[in-house]
Design an enzyme around this catalytic site. Structure first.
Site, PDB file in Angstrom:
ATOM      1  N   GLU A  60      62.635  73.561 -30.041  1.00 28.07           N
ATOM      2  CA  GLU A  60      61.312  72.953 -29.869  1.00 28.07           C
ATOM      3  C   GLU A  60      60.503  73.556 -28.731  1.00 28.07           C
ATOM      4  OE1 GLU A  60      64.119  71.006 -30.218  1.00 28.07           O
ATOM      5  OE2 GLU A  60      63.602  69.034 -31.016  1.00 28.07           O
ATOM      6  N   ASP A  65      66.433  69.002 -31.910  1.00 27.36           N
ATOM      7  CA  ASP A  65      67.249  67.893 -31.423  1.00 27.36           C
ATOM      8  C   ASP A  65      67.943  67.155 -32.565  1.00 27.36           C
ATOM      9  OD1 ASP A  65      66.461  68.449 -28.829  1.00 27.36           O
ATOM     10  OD2 ASP A  65      64.793  67.023 -28.884  1.00 27.36           O
ATOM     11  N   ASP A 114      68.280  64.120 -33.689  1.00 29.51           N
ATOM     12  CA  ASP A 114      67.866  62.750 -33.958  1.00 29.51           C
ATOM     13  C   ASP A 114      66.869  62.818 -35.107  1.00 29.51           C
ATOM     14  OD1 ASP A 114      65.568  63.757 -32.809  1.00 29.51           O
ATOM     15  OD2 ASP A 114      65.677  62.540 -31.005  1.00 29.51           O
ATOM     16  N   GLU A 169      63.619  62.640 -35.237  1.00 33.31           N
ATOM     17  CA  GLU A 169      62.476  63.507 -34.982  1.00 33.31           C
ATOM     18  C   GLU A 169      62.880  64.968 -35.092  1.00 33.31           C
ATOM     19  OE1 GLU A 169      59.235  62.646 -34.414  1.00 33.31           O
ATOM     20  OE2 GLU A 169      59.833  60.585 -34.829  1.00 33.31           O
ATOM     21  N   TYR A 205      71.882  65.199 -24.005  1.00 31.73           N
ATOM     22  CA  TYR A 205      70.640  64.763 -24.646  1.00 31.73           C
ATOM     23  C   TYR A 205      70.248  63.371 -24.170  1.00 31.73           C
ATOM     24  CZ  TYR A 205      67.130  64.259 -28.309  1.00 31.73           C
ATOM     25  OH  TYR A 205      65.961  64.095 -28.993  1.00 31.73           O
ATOM     26  N   ARG A 256      67.913  61.129 -25.375  1.00 33.31           N
ATOM     27  CA  ARG A 256      67.455  60.069 -26.286  1.00 33.31           C
ATOM     28  C   ARG A 256      68.651  59.580 -27.093  1.00 33.31           C
ATOM     29  NH1 ARG A 256      63.147  63.845 -26.603  1.00 33.31           N
ATOM     30  NH2 ARG A 256      61.301  63.039 -25.550  1.00 33.31           N
ATOM     31  N   HIS A 301      75.577  60.479 -30.981  1.00 29.64           N
ATOM     32  CA  HIS A 301      76.060  61.341 -29.906  1.00 29.64           C
ATOM     33  C   HIS A 301      76.392  60.547 -28.651  1.00 29.64           C
ATOM     34  CE1 HIS A 301      71.826  61.058 -28.887  1.00 29.64           C
ATOM     35  NE2 HIS A 301      71.518  61.718 -29.976  1.00 29.64           N
TER      36      HIS A 301
END
Length: 936
Positions: free
Chosen positions: A14, A101, A103, A105, A331, A333, A378
């Protein structure tokens, strides 16, 4: 890590920072490039809609609701240049790894990249929880396919939020104020803050008293000689404390069965206990044990960073993002409290090195999360790597902000694997018989910690700033039953009940989490959105709702209660989780929510109401805008109902007798004082509008107050308050108060001096009159068109003609200020390669590349802004294009030379106007309204 011989791989992440870190862990044959976040999204406005869809009825939504909720995605204008670069790279490689990532998103970004790039080579999904060399190499060696269930869940969330925002926001535009927005989660978060403020507004304080006794033992031994004890009962009945009072009345709760001491009662009892013997009646000792806290998840990290470091949620997540992308933490989030075996081993090893083997329990600690339907699988947030680096080892590599957050994460992780804190707690009861034979019972508690265990590494903070820290000790003397004590001091002490505390960002995130609303990736944006929209402001750490928020939430509660219902909003989160798990279809969920079909999984209450679309359009005419924008406060002593009105120029007070219709505000004076109106000063919180404050605003700083009569004219002199502040008026004369004057203390003599302005000082030798007056930029003297400033307000009334002429004769001194240096130089824009700097402007700091400027958003600071954030802000500003220029007024036609021609032209013009007006009216009725902004 070398790639297969002759194979070239493109790895897409990203952000440039992430790309830079990962590229250092991959060998030759790997090209690492950034997508700069999302590459596609729903159209932001009508201009973003492709030409071939412009005529579609659903184009304004960007979602074809009649055909399976097909989403219309467009490449963001500020991403087109980067997409072109990625398309070119994709044609030059043999394989593509999508390393976004792990997740929803991130999964969606990976899918959008595939849909946009349309690669002809194999594409693999590469996932990892930390950016370290072993983790990156393991991710390359063990790729997977894109998880379509996660993509569907993210897409359903995005469409759901779009439908909610685009259907509900227009109702707010029509009934409250233009350009407002509603959001599925932001509206609920705002409601939580508003409800707390309502509780504070309804709160009535109560006073209660008790006695604090300082008691001493004859032979203290090893412990302290004296200690404090508080009166807890009188003649067997408990003494009232704060919890015994009704918050809305200030009276003792019915059936509480307590003794409510006032000041006289407490002082009298203290006097009657003077010199009386005190005796220990009970001693209870219990073991004390406290387990460590679980490692951080997103919400608890935001809460503790707010309490300990005073970071906003956005600041915490920005800083954590930098730490993650540069390989310092895992990570950020996540709602999992799990630690990997590798992390547990690293933590236990480091604890032994720093605190000794006794600080490690025999078995590793495992934690179970309390968050229902935790979204990601995670780890918790922890230091990255197989060997944790101590804060001291990374101090020189990190900024001050990054270091503080890393140390917080490191300490919490280490503490989670340490031994319990153990000790003992003691509860003591003491009795004394007053001179009036009253039995007074006192209580005291103590706590000693024999082994602090994990508390040596970490102590959690509390939202209550007055709360005692968990590692604090309260030592008592060694006491036994029937032991005599001496009262050294007996002090009556008064207390007042306190309203419920306002939410902070930390406690609001906690409340949302407990309600099951929102997810780790959304908490920070929710906090920022409700502030950016003007619904909430911050005073220190406290979150204060605006009266605009009261109006919006009032409308939603009365007309769309289900849309801001806590359980309903949480149930939608759960259904999105079920879509992510492959247990439900996104189309069924969206159909039920929007159209009211009961075949899918959507909420039945919304379904039975006919769905969102019918809900917000069917009864729109039933919503009374005046009622929605009126917030009742109370009825004053004269029987007038006092309300807050939310108007175009801000909130204002209005009062009227029941059934009486207040006179409408004059044009341009909404909120100005007009007898029954008074403006509300900016920054005044809703709960501060007490009857006393309202009275002050109407009579002292808001409404109209007579100061007396002018001795010269006999006309009344009135103190008023208008849109631009307080002023005095008498007849046709008006004058604003000086900066040094207060409406509360203004006298008649001071008002007469103000009304003497402009003051004629005298006549100059050339016959010109010289005046002194007060203006927008302060006091000045004037002759004709010549002005000169005075250095104080008092000079307007004392400056002599000679002094004024001397000032006017002096040349004007206007010094051009040298350009201020930039606040910060940031480096080259990753997209345009132009140098970026942050400057201080008239309206606050802004980032610029020399051509495009973008103001820093609320909550952003020049020190914390990252290069990627700055580049994205400028890209968005460039994509919007220049602000539309206002059309110049049409020039008047030159007058006709001949009277006959003039009359003919006038007749033609009249006929043409009628035709044009008729056409315009017809076109206006037929033309659909364009979507001009994104209301989400």
């Amino acid at each position: 890590m070398p790639s297969n011989a002759g194979t070239t791989r493109l790895v897409i992440v990203e952000s440039p920072a992430k790309a830079k870190t990962i590229s250092g862990y991959l060998g030759p044959g790997y090209v690492v490039e950034a997508s700069f976040g999302h590459v596609r999204d729903l159209p932001r406005n009508a201009a973003d809609v492709p030409a071939k869809y412009k005529g579609e009825a659903w184009a304004r939504l960007g979602v074809d609701v009649d055909n399976g909720f097909h989403a219309l995605y467009v490449v963001s204008p500020d991403r087109k240049q980067q997409i072109s670069k990625l398309v070119k790279l994709a044609k030059e490689v043999d394989e593509i790894f999508l390393a976004t990532d792990e997740d929803r998103e991130g999964e969606a970004i990976a899918w959008h990249l595939v849909e946009t790039l349309k690669p002809k080579v194999p594409v693999k999904r590469m996932v990892f929880h930390e950016i370290t060399k072993p983790a990156i190499q393991a991710a390359v060696a063990n790729p997977r396919e894109i998880d379509r269930d996660l993509v569907d869940a993210q897409e359903a969330r995005r469409i759901l939020d779009r439908l909610y925002g685009y259907e509900v926001s227009p109702v707010l535009w029509k009934k409250v104020m233009p350009k407002l927005s509603a959001g599925r989660v932001q509206s609920v978060a705002t409601r939580i803050v508003v409800e707390r403020e309502r509780q504070r507004m309804a709160f009535r304080t109560a006073e209660y008293w008790d006695i604090l006794a300082t008691l001493a033992v004859a032979n203290p031994g090893e412990g302290p000689r004296s200690f404090n004890a508080t009166l807890i009962a009188l003649n067997g009945d408990r003494i009232a404390t704060g919890k015994d009072f009704e918050p809305t009345t200030g009276r003792v709760r019915a059936g509480a069965g307590v003794v409510h001491l006032d000041e006289g009662g407490a002082r009298g009892l203290a006097a009657r206990l003077e010199g009386r013997p005190f005796t220990v009646t009970r001693v209870e000792e219990k073991p004390y044990r406290r387990r460590p806290y679980a490692p951080f998840i997103t919400s608890t990290l935001q809460q503790e960073a707010a309490r300990k470091l005073r970071f906003s949620s956005q600041q915490t997540m920005r800083t954590a993002q930098r730490l993650y992308e540069n390989g310092y933490i895992t990570y950020m989030r996540t709602d999992s409290v799990n630690l990997s075996e590798t992390a547990i081993t690293a933590a236990r090893r480091q604890i032994i090195e720093l605190y000794g083997e006794r600080s490690v329990p025999p078995e590793p600690r495992r934690y179970t999360g309390k968050v229902k339907n935790a979204q990601e699988a995670h780890e918790a947030i922890r230091p990255a790597g197989d060997n944790f680096r101590t804060p001291g080892e990374v101090a020189k590599e990190l900024s001050a902000e990054e270091f503080k957050l890393y140390e917080l994460i490191w300490r919490r992780t280490i503490a989670s694997q340490m031994t319990d804190a153990v000790g003992s707690s003691v509860s003591v009861r003491i009795r004394a018989l007053s001179s009036a034979q009253e039995e007074a019972d006192f209580g005291a508690t103590g706590k000693t910690i024999t082994d602090p265990g994990f508390l040596r590494a970490y102590v959690e903070s509390s939202d209550d700033e007055n709360a005692e820290a968990e590692d604090a000790e309260r030592r008592l003397p060694t006491l036994v039953k029937d032991q005599p004590l001496t009262a050294e001091e007996l002090a009556a002490q008064g207390h007042h009940t306190q309203p419920p505390a306002r939410y902070t960002e930390a406690s609001l995130v906690k409340a949302l989490e407990e309600l099951g609303i929102g997810r780790p990736s959304t908490y920070a944006s929710i906090m920022q959105t409700i502030q950016d929209r003007g619904y909430v402001s911050k005073r220190g750490q406290a979150m204060i709702p605006s009266f605009l928020a009261f109006a919006v939430i009032g409308l939603m509660e009365r007309h769309y209660p289900r849309l801001i219902d806590y359980d309903f909003t949480a149930s939608m989160e759960n259904e999105l989780d079920e879509i992510a798990g492959g247990d439900h279809a996104a189309v069924d969920f969206l159909t039920s929510f929007y159209f009211g079909s009961t075949n899918g999984t959507g909420d039945q209450a919304i379904a039975h109401a006919g769905g969102l679309k019918k809900l917000v359009t069917e009864n729109l005419s039933d919503i009374d805008a005046r009622s929605v924008n009126s917030i009742p406060l109370f009825t004053d002593d004269e029987g007038r109902e006092v309300v807050v009105r939310v108007g175009r120029y801000g909130p204002y007070l209005q009062r009227a007798l029941p059934g009486e219709q207040p006179a409408p505000a004059a044009e341009g004076e909404e909120g100005g004082a007009q007898g029954d109106r008074a403006p509300i000063p900016e920054g005044l919180a809703p709960d501060e509008l007490t009857p006393e404050k309202v009275h002050e605003l109407f009579l002292g700083g808001g409404g109209e107050r007579k100061l007396g009569d002018d001795p010269a004219t006999g006309e009344p002199i009135l103190l008023k308050s208008g849109r631009f502040g307080p002023y005095v008026a008498s007849g046709e004369r008006k004058s604003s108060l000086l900066r040094s004057q207060s409406p509360d203390t203004l006298t008649l003599d001071e008002a007469l001096k103000l009304l003497s302005l402009p003051r004629l000082i005298g006549v100059a030798p050339d016959g010109g009159e010289v005046f002194a007056n007060n203006g927008r930029y302060g006091p000045y003297v004037k002759r004709g068109d010549e002005f000169r400033s005075l250095d104080s307000e008092d000079k307007m009334f004392t400056v002599t003609l000679d002094e004024a002429l001397a000032l006017l004769a002096a040349p004007k001194t206007r010094q051009r200020r040298a350009a201020a240096p930039p606040l910060r130089e940031m480096g080259a824009d990753p997209l345009t390669e132009k140098p970026l700097v942050i400057k201080d402007g008239r309206f606050g700091p802004y980032v610029t590349d020399g051509e495009t400027n973008a103001s820093l958003r609320r909550g952003q600071t020049p020190e914390a802004l990252t290069l990627e954030e700055a580049a994205e802000m400028l890209a968005e500003k460039r994509a919007k294009g220049p602000a539309p220029k206002k059309k110049a007024a049409a020039k008047k036609a030159a007058p006709a030379k001949k009277t006959a021609a003039k009359k003919t032209a006038a007749a033609k013009s009249t006929a043409a106007k009628k035709t044009t007006t008729a056409k315009a009216t017809s076109a206006k009725k037929a033309a659909p309204k364009k979507a001009t902004s994104t209301p989400e």
